[in-house]
Design a protein around this motif. Structure first.
Motif, PDB file in Angstrom:
ATOM      1  N   LEU A 229      -4.780  -6.146   0.950  1.00  0.00           N
ATOM      2  CA  LEU A 229      -5.877  -6.124   2.014  1.00  0.00           C
ATOM      3  C   LEU A 229      -5.287  -7.061   3.212  1.00  0.00           C
ATOM      4  N   ILE A 230      -4.843  -6.042   4.271  1.00  0.00           N
ATOM      5  CA  ILE A 230      -4.368  -6.854   5.479  1.00  0.00           C
ATOM      6  C   ILE A 230      -5.305  -6.993   6.894  1.00  0.00           C
ATOM      7  N   GLY A 231      -6.488  -6.481   6.444  1.00  0.00           N
ATOM      8  CA  GLY A 231      -7.639  -6.750   7.424  1.00  0.00           C
ATOM      9  C   GLY A 231      -7.140  -5.848   8.719  1.00  0.00           C
ATOM     10  N   HIS A 232      -8.071  -6.203   9.832  1.00  0.00           N
ATOM     11  CA  HIS A 232      -7.901  -5.090  11.090  1.00  0.00           C
ATOM     12  C   HIS A 232      -6.682  -5.249  11.572  1.00  0.00           C
ATOM     13  N   VAL A 233      -6.227  -3.920  11.881  1.00  0.00           N
ATOM     14  CA  VAL A 233      -4.869  -3.756  12.513  1.00  0.00           C
ATOM     15  C   VAL A 233      -5.326  -3.044  13.988  1.00  0.00           C
ATOM     16  N   GLN A 234      -4.438  -3.813  14.926  1.00  0.00           N
ATOM     17  CA  GLN A 234      -4.701  -3.456  16.295  1.00  0.00           C
ATOM     18  C   GLN A 234      -4.191  -2.266  16.621  1.00  0.00           C
ATOM     19  N   LYS A 235      -3.099  -1.526  16.255  1.00  0.00           N
ATOM     20  CA  LYS A 235      -2.395  -0.376  16.544  1.00  0.00           C
ATOM     21  C   LYS A 235      -2.601   0.328  15.023  1.00  0.00           C
ATOM     22  N   VAL A 236      -3.612   1.071  14.992  1.00  0.00           N
ATOM     23  CA  VAL A 236      -3.731   1.787  13.656  1.00  0.00           C
ATOM     24  C   VAL A 236      -2.705   3.031  13.765  1.00  0.00           C
ATOM     25  N   SER A 237      -2.080   3.511  14.631  1.00  0.00           N
ATOM     26  CA  SER A 237      -1.023   4.577  14.683  1.00  0.00           C
ATOM     27  C   SER A 237       0.235   3.849  13.979  1.00  0.00           C
ATOM     28  N   ARG A 238       0.428   2.772  14.202  1.00  0.00           N
ATOM     29  CA  ARG A 238       1.460   2.129  13.737  1.00  0.00           C
ATOM     30  C   ARG A 238       1.566   1.950  12.113  1.00  0.00           C
ATOM     31  N   PHE A 239       0.282   1.664  11.750  1.00  0.00           N
ATOM     32  CA  PHE A 239      -0.042   1.432  10.468  1.00  0.00           C
ATOM     33  C   PHE A 239       0.239   3.016   9.845  1.00  0.00           C
ATOM     34  N   LEU A 240      -0.464   4.000   9.988  1.00  0.00           N
ATOM     35  CA  LEU A 240      -0.380   5.216   9.637  1.00  0.00           C
ATOM     36  C   LEU A 240       1.270   5.786   9.508  1.00  0.00           C
ATOM     37  N   ARG A 241       1.823   5.378  10.585  1.00  0.00           N
ATOM     38  CA  ARG A 241       3.107   5.657  10.639  1.00  0.00           C
ATOM     39  C   ARG A 241       3.926   5.181   9.541  1.00  0.00           C
ATOM     40  N   SER A 242       3.615   3.822   9.092  1.00  0.00           N
ATOM     41  CA  SER A 242       3.969   3.275   8.092  1.00  0.00           C
ATOM     42  C   SER A 242       4.022   3.773   6.729  1.00  0.00           C
ATOM     43  N   CYS A 243       2.992   4.578   6.671  1.00  0.00           N
ATOM     44  CA  CYS A 243       2.199   4.979   5.322  1.00  0.00           C
ATOM     45  C   CYS A 243       3.121   6.227   4.820  1.00  0.00           C
ATOM     46  N   ASP A 244       3.499   6.524   3.496  1.00  0.00           N
ATOM     47  CA  ASP A 244       3.859   7.792   2.912  1.00  0.00           C
ATOM     48  C   ASP A 244       2.755   8.654   2.673  1.00  0.00           C
ATOM     49  N   ILE A 245       1.706   7.932   2.139  1.00  0.00           N
ATOM     50  CA  ILE A 245       0.440   8.768   1.721  1.00  0.00           C
ATOM     51  C   ILE A 245      -0.650   8.082   2.286  1.00  0.00           C
ATOM     52  N   VAL A 246      -1.775   8.878   2.715  1.00  0.00           N
ATOM     53  CA  VAL A 246      -3.185   8.185   3.171  1.00  0.00           C
ATOM     54  C   VAL A 246      -4.259   8.801   2.254  1.00  0.00           C
ATOM     55  N   VAL A 247      -4.974   7.609   1.753  1.00  0.00           N
ATOM     56  CA  VAL A 247      -5.960   8.078   0.691  1.00  0.00           C
ATOM     57  C   VAL A 247      -7.460   7.618   1.026  1.00  0.00           C
ATOM     58  N   LEU A 248      -8.554   8.373   0.901  1.00  0.00           N
ATOM     59  CA  LEU A 248      -9.949   7.879   1.147  1.00  0.00           C
ATOM     60  C   LEU A 248     -10.477   8.569   0.102  1.00  0.00           C
ATOM     61  N   PRO A 249     -10.669   7.696  -1.071  1.00  0.00           N
ATOM     62  CA  PRO A 249     -11.332   8.303  -1.981  1.00  0.00           C
ATOM     63  C   PRO A 249     -13.057   7.942  -2.294  1.00  0.00           C
ATOM     64  N   SER A 250     -13.582   8.265  -1.197  1.00  0.00           N
ATOM     65  CA  SER A 250     -15.078   7.995  -1.081  1.00  0.00           C
ATOM     66  C   SER A 250     -15.918   8.709  -2.114  1.00  0.00           C
ATOM     67  N   GLU A 251     -16.996   8.091  -2.221  1.00  0.00           N
ATOM     68  CA  GLU A 251     -17.904   8.325  -3.334  1.00  0.00           C
ATOM     69  C   GLU A 251     -19.048   9.489  -2.655  1.00  0.00           C
ATOM     70  N   LYS A 252     -19.487  10.240  -3.744  1.00  0.00           N
ATOM     71  CA  LYS A 252     -20.295  11.458  -3.486  1.00  0.00           C
ATOM     72  C   LYS A 252     -21.281  11.068  -2.686  1.00  0.00           C
ATOM     73  N   ASN A 253     -22.121   9.866  -3.137  1.00  0.00           N
ATOM     74  CA  ASN A 253     -23.144   9.558  -2.627  1.00  0.00           C
ATOM     75  C   ASN A 253     -23.052   8.452  -1.333  1.00  0.00           C
ATOM     76  N   SER A 254     -21.946   8.509  -0.769  1.00  0.00           N
ATOM     77  CA  SER A 254     -21.613   7.504   0.319  1.00  0.00           C
ATOM     78  C   SER A 254     -22.275   8.123   1.748  1.00  0.00           C
ATOM     79  N   GLN A 255     -22.092   7.267   2.601  1.00  0.00           N
ATOM     80  CA  GLN A 255     -22.712   7.865   3.992  1.00  0.00           C
ATOM     81  C   GLN A 255     -21.485   8.568   4.772  1.00  0.00           C
ATOM     82  N   GLU A 256     -20.427   8.915   4.058  1.00  0.00           N
ATOM     83  CA  GLU A 256     -19.130   9.457   4.617  1.00  0.00           C
ATOM     84  C   GLU A 256     -19.499  10.756   5.609  1.00  0.00           C
TER      85      GLU A 256
END
Length: 398
Positions: free
Chosen positions: A267-294
């Motif tokens: 867990l690296i905390g807040h990232v100033q430039k999220v575009s650079r973080f996403l560029r660093s990833c091979d895959i992006v996942v968001l496994p949100s729960e069904k009863n979440s506020q998503e």
């Protein structure tokens, strides 16, 4: 037309990024925006970086209770926010009068609470921006009561799933306007990835699975932990990096350590430039729960713009953006086996990651235009402002 744009923010994330896009681009469509932000200052820094300097900042803005529940803490939170709300009414009243505001545009439930009653008292139309779903009966009941007292003129929902959910509680005209993505800023060919040390790693060898979200209940991080155990990949093969800060961060750091995944999940905390973080990833996942506020998470759209294959769940509006098997994978909420299967496929196939990522960016370019999103928001604001002016004019001449 002058619009007071209220965005309560302690930190900085997708909602704040959308707000900055709106504030910067709405003047192109004839709307003069007065930003009211606080109590955190990260959003102020980002506004100034975009050349927006007519900022109204106040620490007297209600904060979310974004940390593990403790009775004494929560009681203090409620009591302190009563005083905060009273001061906020004075701040709002002064700004509305001094700036000759025509319409108030408020984001988040805390923003609605701030502006609701005062807007009605001053007879200034208010538009609520809705990016999350009320899912619990208590939330819906409170929202129904407050909206009846505040009487918002309109809602702008960021996906169809959110609109369906809030319609149970808020009886106001609604428009579905998807979040727009700045595809020049989120362009994989012009963004440099973060260095390994910035990602908490010593090497770039592993496949990097990114989570661009606040570590919080409802985001499905428990499900992700179970899925990681099922695919049985070592930290040298697959690494999970969670970018985002919240009051639950320490809790989830302990959780992953207790699950024996402390070396694999960082867990690296807040990232100033999220575009650079996403560029660093091979895959992006968001496994949100069904009863979440998503609703429809900004991070998913931005990852797709960066040509990252995404794995999401059927929670909220993710299926309105993710085309299963074409731009990424959709899995059932709370099903670690399905999540593990999707992760297994993508971690083991660079060609599949490339194909899905290419399709994902094409979909964003065609469906989630930033200019179109802001243009439609401006149309709603003008419609509400002019409707109110027309009603007042008829009342005056009547």
């Amino acid at each position: 037309m002058r619009v007071l744009y209220v965005i309560p923010a302690e930190g900085f994330g997708g909602a704040e990024r959308q707000a900055i896009y709106h504030m910067k681009l709405l003047p192109r469509y004839g709307i003069d925006v007065v930003p009211l932000v606080g109590p955190g200052k990260l959003v102020v820094e980002q506004l100034k970086a975009q050349g927006i300097d007519n900022i109204e900042f106040s620490e007297s803005i209600i904060e979310e209770y974004g940390r593990p529940y403790h009775t004494n803490e929560y009681t203090h939170y409620l009591a302190s926010n009563v005083g905060t709300w009273v001061v906020a009414q004075q701040v709002l009243h002064h700004i509305v009068k001094a700036a000759h505001i025509d319409v108030i545009f408020a984001s988040r439930a805390t923003g609605w609470i701030m502006v609701g009653l005062l807007s009605r008292i001053l007879n200034i139309p208010q538009v609520w921006r809705v990016g999350a779903r009320p899912v619990h009966k208590a939330e819906i009941s409170v929202l129904r009561l407050f909206s009846s007292l505040s009487n918002p003129s309109a809602m702008i929902c960021n996906c169809k799933a959110v609109e369906r959910s809030v319609k149970r509680a808020i009886h106001a005209p609604s428009w579905v306007i998807y979040n727009g993505v700045d595809t020049e800023r989120f362009d994989p060919h012009s963004v440099k990835p973060m260095q390994p040390a910035e990602l908490g790693m010593s090497t770039r060898k592993p496949v990097i699975v990114g989570v661009a979200a606040r570590p919080a209940p409802g985001k499905g991080l428990e499900n992700l932990a179970h899925a990681l155990k099922l695919i049985d990949k070592s930290p040298e093969e697959v690494k999970v990096i969670i970018a985002g800060d919240y009051g639950w961060r320490n809790y989830y750091t302990r959780f992953f350590n207790e699950q024996g995944l402390g070396d694999q999940v960082v867990l690296i905390g807040h990232v100033q430039k999220v575009s650079r973080f996403l560029r660093s990833c091979d895959i992006v996942v968001l496994p949100s729960e069904k009863n979440s506020q998503e609703g429809l998470p900004n991070a998913i759209l931005e990852a797709m713009a960066m040509e990252r294959p995404v794995i999401g769940t059927h929670a909220g509006g993710m299926k309105e953006a993710i085309v299963d098997g074409k731009t990424g994978f959709l899995v059932s909420s709370g099903n670690p086996h399905q999540l593990a299967q999707a992760l297994q496929k993508l971690t083991e196939s660079p060609s599949l990651r490339k194909s899905l990522g290419h399709n994902a960016r094409e979909l964003v370019l065609n469906k989630f235009s930033l200019d179109e999103s802001v243009r439609r928001i401006s149309n709603v604001l003008f419609h509400i402002g002019e409707s109110k002016t027309h009603v007042n004019s008829k009342a005056h001449h009547g």
